[in-house]
Design a protein around this motif. Structure first.
Motif, PDB file in Angstrom:
ATOM      1  N   ILE A 117      42.520  37.462  46.215  1.00  0.00           N
ATOM      2  CA  ILE A 117      42.904  38.391  45.155  1.00  0.00           C
ATOM      3  C   ILE A 117      41.802  38.534  44.108  1.00  0.00           C
ATOM      4  O   ILE A 117      41.623  39.597  43.517  1.00  0.00           O
ATOM      5  CB  ILE A 117      44.223  37.894  44.522  1.00  0.00           C
ATOM      6  CG1 ILE A 117      45.358  38.052  45.544  1.00  0.00           C
ATOM      7  CG2 ILE A 117      44.533  38.631  43.231  1.00  0.00           C
ATOM      8  CD1 ILE A 117      46.593  37.242  45.206  1.00  0.00           C
ATOM      9  N   GLY A 118      41.041  37.477  43.914  1.00  0.00           N
ATOM     10  CA  GLY A 118      39.954  37.514  42.931  1.00  0.00           C
ATOM     11  C   GLY A 118      38.927  38.585  43.246  1.00  0.00           C
ATOM     12  O   GLY A 118      38.211  39.046  42.356  1.00  0.00           O
ATOM     13  N   HIS A 119      38.851  38.997  44.510  1.00  0.00           N
ATOM     14  CA  HIS A 119      37.822  39.970  44.878  1.00  0.00           C
ATOM     15  C   HIS A 119      38.396  41.338  45.183  1.00  0.00           C
ATOM     16  O   HIS A 119      37.774  42.170  45.845  1.00  0.00           O
ATOM     17  CB  HIS A 119      36.953  39.399  46.007  1.00  0.00           C
ATOM     18  CG  HIS A 119      36.375  38.090  45.598  1.00  0.00           C
ATOM     19  ND1 HIS A 119      35.424  37.991  44.596  1.00  0.00           N
ATOM     20  CD2 HIS A 119      36.709  36.831  45.937  1.00  0.00           C
ATOM     21  CE1 HIS A 119      35.167  36.706  44.375  1.00  0.00           C
ATOM     22  NE2 HIS A 119      35.935  35.976  45.170  1.00  0.00           N
ATOM     23  N   MET A 120      39.583  41.569  44.652  1.00  0.00           N
ATOM     24  CA  MET A 120      40.168  42.903  44.642  1.00  0.00           C
ATOM     25  C   MET A 120      39.431  43.679  43.546  1.00  0.00           C
ATOM     26  O   MET A 120      39.240  43.174  42.439  1.00  0.00           O
ATOM     27  CB  MET A 120      41.633  42.692  44.263  1.00  0.00           C
ATOM     28  CG  MET A 120      42.503  43.864  44.187  1.00  0.00           C
ATOM     29  SD  MET A 120      44.228  43.253  44.073  1.00  0.00           S
ATOM     30  CE  MET A 120      44.372  42.899  42.337  1.00  0.00           C
TER      31      MET A 120
ATOM     32  N   LYS B 216      29.559  42.340  37.151  1.00  0.00           N
ATOM     33  CA  LYS B 216      29.113  41.673  38.363  1.00  0.00           C
ATOM     34  C   LYS B 216      29.965  40.428  38.617  1.00  0.00           C
ATOM     35  O   LYS B 216      30.263  39.662  37.714  1.00  0.00           O
ATOM     36  CB  LYS B 216      27.645  41.277  38.231  1.00  0.00           C
ATOM     37  CG  LYS B 216      26.992  40.999  39.550  1.00  0.00           C
ATOM     38  CD  LYS B 216      25.485  41.276  39.499  1.00  0.00           C
ATOM     39  CE  LYS B 216      24.908  41.310  40.908  1.00  0.00           C
ATOM     40  NZ  LYS B 216      24.723  40.023  41.530  1.00  0.00           N
ATOM     41  N   CYS B 217      30.355  40.258  39.869  1.00  0.00           N
ATOM     42  CA  CYS B 217      31.174  39.116  40.280  1.00  0.00           C
ATOM     43  C   CYS B 217      30.270  38.090  40.980  1.00  0.00           C
ATOM     44  O   CYS B 217      29.283  38.470  41.602  1.00  0.00           O
ATOM     45  CB  CYS B 217      32.254  39.618  41.238  1.00  0.00           C
ATOM     46  SG  CYS B 217      33.341  38.317  41.846  1.00  0.00           S
ATOM     47  N   PRO B 218      30.597  36.791  40.892  1.00  0.00           N
ATOM     48  CA  PRO B 218      29.795  35.797  41.610  1.00  0.00           C
ATOM     49  C   PRO B 218      29.676  36.075  43.113  1.00  0.00           C
ATOM     50  O   PRO B 218      28.762  35.600  43.775  1.00  0.00           O
ATOM     51  CB  PRO B 218      30.558  34.487  41.367  1.00  0.00           C
ATOM     52  CG  PRO B 218      31.302  34.709  40.100  1.00  0.00           C
ATOM     53  CD  PRO B 218      31.655  36.169  40.065  1.00  0.00           C
ATOM     54  N   CYS B 219      30.604  36.861  43.687  1.00  0.00           N
ATOM     55  CA  CYS B 219      30.553  37.161  45.124  1.00  0.00           C
ATOM     56  C   CYS B 219      29.465  38.171  45.451  1.00  0.00           C
ATOM     57  O   CYS B 219      29.174  38.407  46.619  1.00  0.00           O
ATOM     58  CB  CYS B 219      31.902  37.672  45.623  1.00  0.00           C
ATOM     59  SG  CYS B 219      32.252  39.391  45.188  1.00  0.00           S
ATOM     60  N   GLY B 220      28.871  38.795  44.416  1.00  0.00           N
ATOM     61  CA  GLY B 220      27.808  39.771  44.651  1.00  0.00           C
ATOM     62  C   GLY B 220      28.270  41.205  44.465  1.00  0.00           C
ATOM     63  O   GLY B 220      27.452  42.104  44.289  1.00  0.00           O
TER      64      GLY B 220
ATOM     65  N   GLY C 129      32.924  44.602  39.717  1.00  0.00           N
ATOM     66  CA  GLY C 129      34.249  45.074  39.316  1.00  0.00           C
ATOM     67  C   GLY C 129      35.427  44.321  39.903  1.00  0.00           C
ATOM     68  O   GLY C 129      36.564  44.776  39.807  1.00  0.00           O
ATOM     69  N   CYS C 130      35.169  43.145  40.510  1.00  0.00           N
ATOM     70  CA  CYS C 130      36.267  42.340  41.061  1.00  0.00           C
ATOM     71  C   CYS C 130      37.142  41.796  39.930  1.00  0.00           C
ATOM     72  O   CYS C 130      36.671  41.581  38.812  1.00  0.00           O
ATOM     73  CB  CYS C 130      35.734  41.131  41.830  1.00  0.00           C
ATOM     74  SG  CYS C 130      34.745  41.507  43.269  1.00  0.00           S
ATOM     75  N   LEU C 131      38.407  41.507  40.255  1.00  0.00           N
ATOM     76  CA  LEU C 131      39.307  40.894  39.280  1.00  0.00           C
ATOM     77  C   LEU C 131      38.698  39.609  38.711  1.00  0.00           C
ATOM     78  O   LEU C 131      38.802  39.332  37.520  1.00  0.00           O
ATOM     79  CB  LEU C 131      40.667  40.597  39.946  1.00  0.00           C
ATOM     80  CG  LEU C 131      41.725  39.936  39.069  1.00  0.00           C
ATOM     81  CD1 LEU C 131      42.133  40.849  37.910  1.00  0.00           C
ATOM     82  CD2 LEU C 131      42.954  39.543  39.885  1.00  0.00           C
TER      83      LEU C 131
END
Ligand SMILES: [Zn+2]
Length: 296
Positions: A158-161, A169-173, A176-178
């Motif tokens: 859900i964190g990467h929705m 920027k999200c740590p996943c690269g 705009g992720c949650l």
């Protein structure tokens, strides 16, 4: 005699292990530092050291909830940069060979969801979602009484929705992720960007309660983004509960009523009717409990 199993929780800073009985009692809890920076093989050595401390001849199996994504064979699919070389480790297979016992491995928030399902907030409901608000944002979905694992074990991320196209920027690269808005780290980053002052999460929450305008605004934005995420989930899964866990959840206590109201305003009547957002009540032990439930 009641069955007992080991339930292990592999987190970023420590591995927590418990002897769990079938009725959900935590009989013994022990911890060891993860020392993830030394690599995956070292984490496995630490894990085994803790298992050896807890192991006795009545143990019927080992359940594990770990940071990172885990496939349906109990292999680590991916992990964050704080867990170098954890990805690729065939955890289930290696422990089964080593201990000659049934071993099951899932992601840590999926283990949390199983703990809630069998022993906690999810016991009386069949449809709920767990959101772990810590350094990152973890998630797990239970629908019709079953943990949804997906085709490769990675369901419920859900964190990467995406909640904002082209956003932070999200740590996943991705952007705009949650997680880029609703994690504890995001909260600290936002505060630092706006004020040039570094504060811890509890300090920011305290400042907000003491009327500091910046902290107050940032917490409101944080909650608004969290609500956006929860509202989307409610539209898809029509859950009875959304269960909040992780370090930030404790600080959200005083905001929980407001979060419930905001979510209800954002979702359809059908999605909102039975929905409540609650905090997990079994702090600390919920992941070992859920992990152990995998081998009962
Ligand atoms: Zn992401």
């Amino acid at each position: 005699m009641m069955k007992t199993a080991l339930g292990m929780d592999i987190g970023g800073t420590k591995i927590r292990g418990a002897i769990v009985s079938e009725d959900g009692s935590l009989l013994d809890i022990k911890e060891i530092p993860t020392e993830a920076r030394f690599g995956g093989e070292h984490v496995l050595t630490q894990l085994k050291a803790l298992i050896d401390q807890l192991m006795h001849k009545e143990i019927c199996g080992i359940g594990i909830g770990t940071a990172g994504q885990v496939n349906l064979n109990g292999e680590i699919l991916s992990a964050t940069d704080t867990f170098p070389n954890w990805s690729g480790i065939a955890l289930q297979k290696r422990l089964e060979i080593g201990y000659q016992l049934p071993v099951r491995v899932v992601n840590d928030v999926q283990a949390m969801a199983l703990g809630e399902l069998h022993f906690g907030e999810g016991k009386m409901v069949k449809d709920f979602i767990c959101l772990a608000l810590g350094t990152g944002v973890g998630g797990a979905v239970v629908a019709e009484g079953k943990l949804i694992r997906g085709s490769n074990g990675a369901a419920g991320e859900i964190g990467h929705m995406t909640i904002r196209e082209g956003g932070r920027k999200c740590p996943c690269g991705k952007k705009g992720c949650l997680e880029a808005y609703a994690s504890g780290s995001a909260l600290l980053d936002l505060y630092k960007e706006r004020t040039s002052v570094s504060k811890t999460g509890p300090e920011i929450f305290n400042s907000a309660l003491n009327g500091e305008l910046n902290a107050h605004t940032i917490i409101n934005e944080y909650i608004s983004n969290l609500v956006t995420g929860i509202a989307s989930l409610a539209a898809i899964f029509n859950p009875t509960k959304v269960i909040l866990g992780g370090g930030v959840a404790d600080a959200l206590d005083v905001y929980l009523a407001g979060i419930n109201t905001e979510v209800k305003q954002k979702v359809s009547d059908a999605a909102g009717l039975n929905l409540t957002i609650v905090k997990s009540k079994i702090n600390g032990g919920i992941i070992p409990l859920g992990a152990a439930s995998l081998v009962f």
